[in-house]
Write a protein that holds these residues in place. Structure first.
Motif, PDB file in Angstrom:
ATOM      1  N   SER A   1      -1.882   7.790   0.928  1.00 36.27           N
ATOM      2  CA  SER A   1      -0.891   7.254   1.640  1.00 36.27           C
ATOM      3  C   SER A   1      -1.015   6.694   3.065  1.00 36.27           C
ATOM      4  O   SER A   1      -2.111   7.149   3.710  1.00 36.27           O
TER       5      SER A   1
ATOM      6  N   SER B   1       0.942   3.960  -3.256  1.00 35.23           N
ATOM      7  CA  SER B   1       0.446   5.248  -3.009  1.00 35.23           C
ATOM      8  C   SER B   1       1.468   6.359  -3.243  1.00 35.23           C
ATOM      9  O   SER B   1       1.058   7.477  -3.589  1.00 35.23           O
TER      10      SER B   1
ATOM     11  N   TRP C   1       0.866  -1.289  -0.203  1.00 30.29           N
ATOM     12  CA  TRP C   1      -0.002   0.071   0.111  1.00 30.29           C
ATOM     13  C   TRP C   1       0.933   1.241   0.072  1.00 30.29           C
ATOM     14  O   TRP C   1       0.641   2.253  -1.031  1.00 30.29           O
TER      15      TRP C   1
ATOM     16  N   PRO D   1      -4.093  10.110  -5.309  1.00 25.45           N
ATOM     17  CA  PRO D   1      -4.145   9.893  -3.934  1.00 25.45           C
ATOM     18  C   PRO D   1      -5.410  10.171  -3.414  1.00 25.45           C
ATOM     19  O   PRO D   1      -5.912   9.933  -2.146  1.00 25.45           O
TER      20      PRO D   1
ATOM     21  N   LEU E   1      -6.138   6.270  -3.469  1.00 25.92           N
ATOM     22  CA  LEU E   1      -5.645   5.558  -2.693  1.00 25.92           C
ATOM     23  C   LEU E   1      -4.631   6.440  -1.979  1.00 25.92           C
ATOM     24  O   LEU E   1      -3.509   6.644  -2.344  1.00 25.92           O
TER      25      LEU E   1
END
Length: 296
Positions: free
Chosen positions: A79, A67, A63, A74, A77
């Motif tokens: 961070s 990210s 992940w 963003p 997805l």
């Protein structure tokens, strides 16, 4: 002397050979690796926990890597850092705890109602062909109806208050649970029933002391699975005029594209589900340690 020699010869020829005679010795490391990949063979507890932690670590690292790639937006997805910052803000907000309390009460009420009704009916269906013929086709029919399609009907029948939300969770859990309990009851060996009748037990005693107790470990595991399904219907239930709840808040965050907050609530739902699943497993081992299913 000859007789003694023949006896010695007979003893020598009948002496068992070593188990691994003629075979190359197996290294301990090789034996350990092959043991870990044997079918249904237990592995050390430390190994199981390490693998579980490694699975979560792999997801988080993947992940974080994705990210920070340029081709990833963003908005869709965020961070891990932005999600952590959103989590700190939400944990300081009392709305999170109000949402958790409201959702927990709704899911618990719907699940307990399904369990109180579904377990006895499932035992009857698994024990008597009369109840199976009467109830199983109807149960199979209803369980294929999508739960969201029932929202208008439930709003008419139960209004827009808490009862309609609880009943939606109930209907999403009850029919699955009945069929699973019936299947677990049918798995009780028929030989146990025959032995019980031979020893003089009556039908009611066989049902209560043999069928019920033999099926209980599997039924408890079915309750664990259905409790997870009850939580998956939470968002659907909180579509009905909800002002608080985890599902309601998820829908509100998605409306304004507040993705980090969405991920916080998703992680929270996963943690709740994992904790409840672990609790069910611990109770299963404590209550039914004598059963094979209780070791799962």
């Amino acid at each position: 002397m000859a007789i003694s020699g023949s006896k010695d010869l007979a003893v020598d020829t009948e002496a068992p050979l070593p188990e691994d005679a003629g075979a190359a010795p197996v290294e301990p490391a090789v034996r350990m690796r092959t043991r870990w990949f044997e079918l249904r063979r237990d592995i050390p507890v430390w190994g199981y926990r390490t693998l579980a932690a490694g699975g979560f670590a792999f997801i988080v690292l993947s992940w974080a890597w994705l990210s920070h790639r340029d081709f990833v937006d963003p908005v869709f997805l965020p961070s891990p850092g932005s999600v952590w910052a959103a989590a700190r803000d939400l944990l300081a907000d009392e709305n999170l705890w109000l949402d958790f309390k409201a959702s927990l009460l709704r899911v618990s009420a719907g699940f307990l109602l399904a369990a109180l009704m579904g377990v006895p009916l499932g035992i009857l269906m698994g024990s008597f062909k009369v109840f199976e013929g009467l109830l199983q086709p109807l149960t199979e029919f209803v369980r294929y109806i999508p739960v969201p399609a029932l929202i208008p009907i439930f709003m008419v029948l139960f209004g827009i208050d808490e009862l309609s939300k609880i009943m939606l969770i109930w209907v999403g859990t009850f029919f699955q649970l009945v069929l699973m309990v019936a299947d677990e009851t049918r798995r009780v060996p028929y030989e146990l029933l025959q032995v019980s009748y031979t020893l003089g037990a009556r039908r009611r005693e066989v049902l209560r002391l043999v069928m019920w107790r033999s099926a209980m470990p599997g039924i408890f595991d079915a309750l664990r699975l259905c409790n997870g399904w009850a939580w998956t219907y939470l968002v659907v239930a909180e579509l009905i005029a909800a002002n608080e709840g985890l599902g309601y808040r998820l829908l509100k965050f998605s409306r304004f594209l507040q993705t980090p907050k969405i991920w916080v609530y998703l992680v929270l739902l996963g943690v709740i589900g994992l904790g409840l699943d672990l609790l069910f497993r611990i109770l299963n081992r404590q209550l039914f340690h004598w059963a094979e299913t209780g070791k799962a």
